[in-house]
Write a protein that holds these residues in place. Sequence first.
Motif, mmCIF file in Angstrom:
data_model
loop_
_atom_site.group_PDB
_atom_site.id
_atom_site.type_symbol
_atom_site.label_atom_id
_atom_site.label_comp_id
_atom_site.label_asym_id
_atom_site.label_seq_id
_atom_site.Cartn_x
_atom_site.Cartn_y
_atom_site.Cartn_z
ATOM 1 N N VAL A 1 0.840 -1.199 0.000
ATOM 2 C CA VAL A 1 0.000 0.000 0.000
ATOM 3 C C VAL A 1 0.875 1.249 0.000
ATOM 4 N N ARG A 2 0.249 2.371 -0.329
ATOM 5 C CA ARG A 2 0.988 3.629 -0.331
ATOM 6 C C ARG A 2 0.974 4.293 1.040
ATOM 7 N N ARG A 3 -0.191 4.305 1.664
ATOM 8 C CA ARG A 3 -0.307 4.926 2.985
ATOM 9 C C ARG A 3 -1.179 4.069 3.885
ATOM 10 N N VAL A 4 -0.904 4.157 5.195
ATOM 11 C CA VAL A 4 -1.688 3.435 6.202
ATOM 12 C C VAL A 4 -2.260 4.439 7.187
ATOM 13 N N CYS A 5 -3.572 4.365 7.415
ATOM 14 C CA CYS A 5 -4.236 5.217 8.407
ATOM 15 C C CYS A 5 -4.696 4.360 9.580
ATOM 16 N N ARG A 6 -4.965 5.017 10.689
ATOM 17 C CA ARG A 6 -5.390 4.289 11.886
ATOM 18 C C ARG A 6 -6.786 4.677 12.359
ATOM 19 N N SER A 7 -7.434 5.582 11.651
ATOM 20 C CA SER A 7 -8.799 5.964 12.019
ATOM 21 C C SER A 7 -9.555 6.401 10.776
ATOM 22 N N LYS A 8 -10.875 6.304 10.849
ATOM 23 C CA LYS A 8 -11.691 6.763 9.734
ATOM 24 C C LYS A 8 -11.550 8.267 9.532
ATOM 25 N N ILE A 9 -11.346 8.975 10.620
ATOM 26 C CA ILE A 9 -11.221 10.424 10.530
ATOM 27 C C ILE A 9 -10.017 10.810 9.675
ATOM 28 N N SER A 10 -8.857 10.227 9.970
ATOM 29 C CA SER A 10 -7.654 10.580 9.218
ATOM 30 C C SER A 10 -7.728 10.079 7.778
ATOM 31 N N MET A 11 -8.340 8.918 7.565
ATOM 32 C CA MET A 11 -8.441 8.398 6.206
ATOM 33 C C MET A 11 -9.364 9.258 5.350
ATOM 34 N N MET A 12 -10.499 9.647 5.908
ATOM 35 C CA MET A 12 -11.421 10.503 5.166
ATOM 36 C C MET A 12 -10.781 11.866 4.884
ATOM 37 N N ASP A 13 -10.040 12.376 5.840
ATOM 38 C CA ASP A 13 -9.347 13.649 5.684
ATOM 39 C C ASP A 13 -8.310 13.546 4.568
ATOM 40 N N TYR A 14 -7.573 12.436 4.555
ATOM 41 C CA TYR A 14 -6.538 12.232 3.532
ATOM 42 C C TYR A 14 -7.159 12.181 2.137
ATOM 43 N N MET A 15 -8.186 11.370 1.970
ATOM 44 C CA MET A 15 -8.802 11.241 0.650
ATOM 45 C C MET A 15 -9.455 12.548 0.222
ATOM 46 N N SER A 16 -10.095 13.246 1.138
ATOM 47 C CA SER A 16 -10.728 14.515 0.820
ATOM 48 C C SER A 16 -9.700 15.548 0.362
ATOM 49 N N THR A 17 -8.537 15.536 1.031
ATOM 50 C CA THR A 17 -7.476 16.480 0.670
ATOM 51 C C THR A 17 -6.903 16.150 -0.699
ATOM 52 N N LEU A 18 -6.713 14.850 -0.983
ATOM 53 C CA LEU A 18 -6.254 14.442 -2.313
ATOM 54 C C LEU A 18 -7.209 14.941 -3.394
ATOM 55 N N ILE A 19 -8.487 14.779 -3.126
ATOM 56 C CA ILE A 19 -9.506 15.207 -4.099
ATOM 57 C C ILE A 19 -9.420 16.720 -4.326
ATOM 58 N N ASP A 20 -9.236 17.472 -3.238
ATOM 59 C CA ASP A 20 -9.124 18.927 -3.360
ATOM 60 C C ASP A 20 -7.895 19.329 -4.185
ATOM 61 N N ARG A 21 -6.812 18.563 -4.025
ATOM 62 C CA ARG A 21 -5.577 18.885 -4.760
ATOM 63 C C ARG A 21 -5.620 18.364 -6.201
ATOM 64 N N LYS A 22 -6.555 17.457 -6.489
ATOM 65 C CA LYS A 22 -6.804 16.952 -7.841
ATOM 66 C C LYS A 22 -5.632 16.195 -8.463
ATOM 67 N N THR A 23 -4.772 15.645 -7.631
ATOM 68 C CA THR A 23 -3.649 14.852 -8.146
ATOM 69 C C THR A 23 -3.106 13.950 -7.039
ATOM 70 N N GLN A 24 -2.416 12.872 -7.461
ATOM 71 C CA GLN A 24 -1.742 11.991 -6.509
ATOM 72 C C GLN A 24 -0.225 12.007 -6.730
ATOM 73 N N LYS A 25 0.249 12.957 -7.538
ATOM 74 C CA LYS A 25 1.682 13.039 -7.782
ATOM 75 C C LYS A 25 2.433 13.199 -6.473
ATOM 76 N N ILE A 26 3.613 12.600 -6.391
ATOM 77 C CA ILE A 26 4.336 12.532 -5.128
ATOM 78 C C ILE A 26 4.714 13.901 -4.586
ATOM 79 N N GLU A 27 5.011 14.848 -5.476
ATOM 80 C CA GLU A 27 5.407 16.168 -4.990
ATOM 81 C C GLU A 27 4.263 16.868 -4.252
ATOM 82 N N VAL A 28 3.033 16.501 -4.578
ATOM 83 C CA VAL A 28 1.864 17.032 -3.873
ATOM 84 C C VAL A 28 1.478 16.118 -2.722
ATOM 85 N N GLU A 29 1.423 14.809 -2.983
ATOM 86 C CA GLU A 29 0.979 13.836 -1.985
ATOM 87 C C GLU A 29 1.904 13.821 -0.771
ATOM 88 N N ALA A 30 3.209 13.957 -0.989
ATOM 89 C CA ALA A 30 4.153 13.968 0.131
ATOM 90 C C ALA A 30 3.897 15.161 1.046
#
Length: 273
Positions: A229-258
Amino acid sequence: MTENKKDKIYLAGSFYSFRDRIINALPEHDFADPRKHRQFAIAPLVIDDMKEAEESPIFLACFPKGKTRGTMTYGEIGASKILGNYVMIADENEQKDPLLEQIADVNFNSIDAAIDFLRSNNKILKSEYEKTPKKESLDKIETIFLASNSRNFPEIFELNKKGMNIVTPENITSLNEFKNADLNAVYFPSMGDWERKAIFFMGAAYALEMPTIMLDEKEFSYPPLNGIVRRVCRSKISMMDYMSTLIDRKTQKIEVEAGICYDFFKKYDHIDK
């Protein structure tokens, strides 16, 4: 065997004694034996296992009677299947797994039956499923595939409000449609076993170089899963926050994702990066 003599067979399954029986019974075959892979750490072990699962033209998964079906075996099956290898399943348990019966090129009720098939076969074993091409880039994030049971993670459908397309295994009519996803999401609750169908899709995503984000609430994790896997979360809160932020940034490129991850280290783990 004649034409198929040089095709390597990957012997998948938990560390039981069936491998020696198969190898000794079929001396004319070339086998990939995961017992010979590097075992001193998870990273090289996962790399070795997944590489041979992906590259071996024939994949034989064995599930001895009365034994639990291997956890990571499902990830290896997913990787092999999505890349168009010939998948053989030898399941000696009376209670069969519908997923395995559906995706296998051939099913056997015993390991001996699989041995007899390989011994007598003189044709090139080729899967009817064509190889799925790897992801070309991580530029976009428009479709998230929820590989695990959606009843355990209904919160993810809140992302529809952000224009995200959420797809589940029940929404696809063929494995080939899995390639249309941009991100694979998996949730393992604290109680119960790891959902095998979800791990199958984790392996498929790994083979396609599709990122997987995993929420694992278990106290004692299964390390090989962390390796695909690329990332591991430990709660639904952090996972939802992560995915929501990715969507807002509109990319998964490492320079943004990191950068997102650095922010989350501060936000959730109080680590100054």
